[in-house]
Design a protein around this motif. Sequence first.
Motif, PDB file in Angstrom:
ATOM      1  N   ALA A   1      33.107  25.553 105.197  1.00 27.80           N
ATOM      2  CA  ALA A   1      32.053  24.606 104.855  1.00 27.80           C
ATOM      3  C   ALA A   1      30.907  24.784 105.842  1.00 27.80           C
ATOM      4  O   ALA A   1      31.080  24.608 107.050  1.00 27.80           O
ATOM      5  CB  ALA A   1      32.584  23.178 104.899  1.00 27.80           C
ATOM      6  N   THR A   2      29.725  25.122 105.331  1.00 29.24           N
ATOM      7  CA  THR A   2      28.575  25.417 106.184  1.00 29.24           C
ATOM      8  C   THR A   2      27.837  24.141 106.573  1.00 29.24           C
ATOM      9  O   THR A   2      28.136  23.038 106.078  1.00 29.24           O
ATOM     10  CB  THR A   2      27.606  26.365 105.471  1.00 29.24           C
ATOM     11  OG1 THR A   2      26.924  25.645 104.430  1.00 29.24           O
ATOM     12  CG2 THR A   2      28.338  27.565 104.876  1.00 29.24           C
TER      13      THR A   2
ATOM     14  N   SER B   1      29.061  14.858  98.237  1.00 28.55           N
ATOM     15  CA  SER B   1      28.874  15.755  97.096  1.00 28.55           C
ATOM     16  C   SER B   1      29.577  17.103  97.241  1.00 28.55           C
ATOM     17  O   SER B   1      30.231  17.556  96.297  1.00 28.55           O
ATOM     18  CB  SER B   1      27.380  15.961  96.840  1.00 28.55           C
ATOM     19  OG  SER B   1      26.788  14.815  96.279  1.00 28.55           O
ATOM     20  N   PRO B   2      29.469  17.812  98.373  1.00 26.33           N
ATOM     21  CA  PRO B   2      30.177  19.097  98.455  1.00 26.33           C
ATOM     22  C   PRO B   2      31.692  18.998  98.282  1.00 26.33           C
ATOM     23  O   PRO B   2      32.270  19.797  97.537  1.00 26.33           O
ATOM     24  CB  PRO B   2      29.769  19.617  99.843  1.00 26.33           C
ATOM     25  CG  PRO B   2      28.416  19.023 100.072  1.00 26.33           C
ATOM     26  CD  PRO B   2      28.525  17.629  99.509  1.00 26.33           C
ATOM     27  N   PRO B   3      32.397  18.038  98.926  1.00 26.39           N
ATOM     28  CA  PRO B   3      33.833  17.918  98.644  1.00 26.39           C
ATOM     29  C   PRO B   3      34.124  17.608  97.183  1.00 26.39           C
ATOM     30  O   PRO B   3      35.080  18.154  96.603  1.00 26.39           O
ATOM     31  CB  PRO B   3      34.278  16.766  99.557  1.00 26.39           C
ATOM     32  CG  PRO B   3      33.274  16.732 100.648  1.00 26.39           C
ATOM     33  CD  PRO B   3      31.977  17.114 100.011  1.00 26.39           C
ATOM     34  N   ALA B   4      33.308  16.731  96.567  1.00 25.29           N
ATOM     35  CA  ALA B   4      33.517  16.421  95.156  1.00 25.29           C
ATOM     36  C   ALA B   4      33.347  17.669  94.303  1.00 25.29           C
ATOM     37  O   ALA B   4      34.121  17.914  93.356  1.00 25.29           O
ATOM     38  CB  ALA B   4      32.538  15.339  94.702  1.00 25.29           C
ATOM     39  N   ALA B   5      32.353  18.472  94.619  1.00 27.00           N
ATOM     40  CA  ALA B   5      32.090  19.668  93.829  1.00 27.00           C
ATOM     41  C   ALA B   5      33.159  20.739  94.026  1.00 27.00           C
ATOM     42  O   ALA B   5      33.568  21.400  93.063  1.00 27.00           O
ATOM     43  CB  ALA B   5      30.712  20.221  94.177  1.00 27.00           C
TER      44      ALA B   5
ATOM     45  N   ARG C   1      27.966  21.881  88.667  1.00 25.21           N
ATOM     46  CA  ARG C   1      26.575  21.595  88.989  1.00 25.21           C
ATOM     47  C   ARG C   1      26.326  20.091  89.067  1.00 25.21           C
ATOM     48  O   ARG C   1      25.684  19.597  89.996  1.00 25.21           O
ATOM     49  CB  ARG C   1      25.655  22.237  87.950  1.00 25.21           C
ATOM     50  CG  ARG C   1      24.170  22.129  88.308  1.00 25.21           C
ATOM     51  CD  ARG C   1      23.307  22.903  87.313  1.00 25.21           C
ATOM     52  NE  ARG C   1      23.644  24.317  87.293  1.00 25.21           N
ATOM     53  CZ  ARG C   1      23.243  25.199  88.199  1.00 25.21           C
ATOM     54  NH1 ARG C   1      22.499  24.786  89.222  1.00 25.21           N
ATOM     55  NH2 ARG C   1      23.572  26.461  88.114  1.00 25.21           N
ATOM     56  N   VAL C   2      26.824  19.346  88.089  1.00 24.08           N
ATOM     57  CA  VAL C   2      26.575  17.910  88.107  1.00 24.08           C
ATOM     58  C   VAL C   2      27.346  17.232  89.235  1.00 24.08           C
ATOM     59  O   VAL C   2      26.838  16.320  89.896  1.00 24.08           O
ATOM     60  CB  VAL C   2      26.891  17.267  86.741  1.00 24.08           C
ATOM     61  CG1 VAL C   2      28.368  17.184  86.463  1.00 24.08           C
ATOM     62  CG2 VAL C   2      26.265  15.885  86.628  1.00 24.08           C
ATOM     63  N   MET C   3      28.559  17.714  89.530  1.00 20.84           N
ATOM     64  CA  MET C   3      29.332  17.096  90.602  1.00 20.84           C
ATOM     65  C   MET C   3      28.811  17.472  91.984  1.00 20.84           C
ATOM     66  O   MET C   3      29.143  16.820  92.969  1.00 20.84           O
ATOM     67  CB  MET C   3      30.806  17.466  90.471  1.00 20.84           C
ATOM     68  CG  MET C   3      31.486  16.839  89.248  1.00 20.84           C
ATOM     69  SD  MET C   3      31.376  15.032  89.213  1.00 20.84           S
ATOM     70  CE  MET C   3      32.370  14.616  90.655  1.00 20.84           C
ATOM     71  N   SER C   4      27.974  18.498  92.076  1.00 18.80           N
ATOM     72  CA  SER C   4      27.372  18.855  93.358  1.00 18.80           C
ATOM     73  C   SER C   4      26.262  17.898  93.763  1.00 18.80           C
ATOM     74  O   SER C   4      25.773  17.957  94.901  1.00 18.80           O
ATOM     75  CB  SER C   4      26.841  20.296  93.323  1.00 18.80           C
ATOM     76  OG  SER C   4      25.692  20.401  92.506  1.00 18.80           O
ATOM     77  N   VAL C   5      25.846  16.996  92.844  1.00 19.45           N
ATOM     78  CA  VAL C   5      24.778  16.040  93.163  1.00 19.45           C
ATOM     79  C   VAL C   5      25.120  14.600  92.792  1.00 19.45           C
ATOM     80  O   VAL C   5      24.424  13.678  93.215  1.00 19.45           O
ATOM     81  CB  VAL C   5      23.449  16.433  92.474  1.00 19.45           C
ATOM     82  CG1 VAL C   5      22.979  17.803  92.948  1.00 19.45           C
ATOM     83  CG2 VAL C   5      23.573  16.412  90.953  1.00 19.45           C
ATOM     84  N   ALA C   6      26.187  14.367  92.022  1.00 16.44           N
ATOM     85  CA  ALA C   6      26.452  13.028  91.496  1.00 16.44           C
ATOM     86  C   ALA C   6      26.649  11.984  92.587  1.00 16.44           C
ATOM     87  O   ALA C   6      26.310  10.809  92.407  1.00 16.44           O
ATOM     88  CB  ALA C   6      27.678  13.057  90.573  1.00 16.44           C
TER      89      ALA C   6
END
Length: 255
Positions: free
Chosen positions: A20-21, A36-40, A176-181
Amino acid sequence: MTDAYFEPRGTDAEWEVFHATDHTVSAWGPDLQHGSPPAAILTRAMDRHERTESTRIARVTVDLLGAVPLGEVRTRARVSRPGRRVQLLEAELEAGGRVVARGSAWRMLIGDTADVEQTAEPALRLPDEDLDSTFFDRWTSGYIDSLELRGDRDGVVWVRTRLPLVAGEEMTPVERVMSVADIANGVGAVLGPEQWRFLNTDLVTHLHRRPEGEWIGVAADASIGPDGVGATAGTLYDERGPIGHTLQALLVERV
């Protein structure tokens, strides 16, 4: 720094290993990830597990079990309820030898219901201009800085990521949507982060339609109870119209 949220680092038995960066960093602290990143990455594990073209994910639930650190993390997914028409998938995100987040998803058989398609909310237009910088003056982090934002007069924030989820990969529509939801918590905020913390412990996302394109619109409203608990409810859009809804439970504390 790699221009992605996660760098692939191979596999370890049934686990996929990633780094993870700093692009995942949360506004709540420099040593933990935004939600968002963990969700995605959990959604990615479930979406790509035994995927077929005849099914798609209809609901994703992510439970954040604690602070999700940067550095090495691992994911794995399984089908916990098999079925031809409906499946339940589960995924884990592990860091430092402990599970820091869990996900589940209902995956359903798709069919033709175009003649009865309908939603309660109207379509919204994607604004032509970037969001006024004052919106996220109070929100800054590696993750927030990775987003391109546009807003409109109705209080909807339109967002797309400037980065891939995993280096070298194209995101699927649900990734894509889960990276921002998860930004619904910030979009719908009714308290200032200078005086209050309102951490969401989960993210529940229902998608009645597969998202199209890169831009996702997020409209959200928070409710704060009298005892330190709150909730944020949101509606998600693409440029064609509404695609689904989100819910988040909030722990509300004075700074």
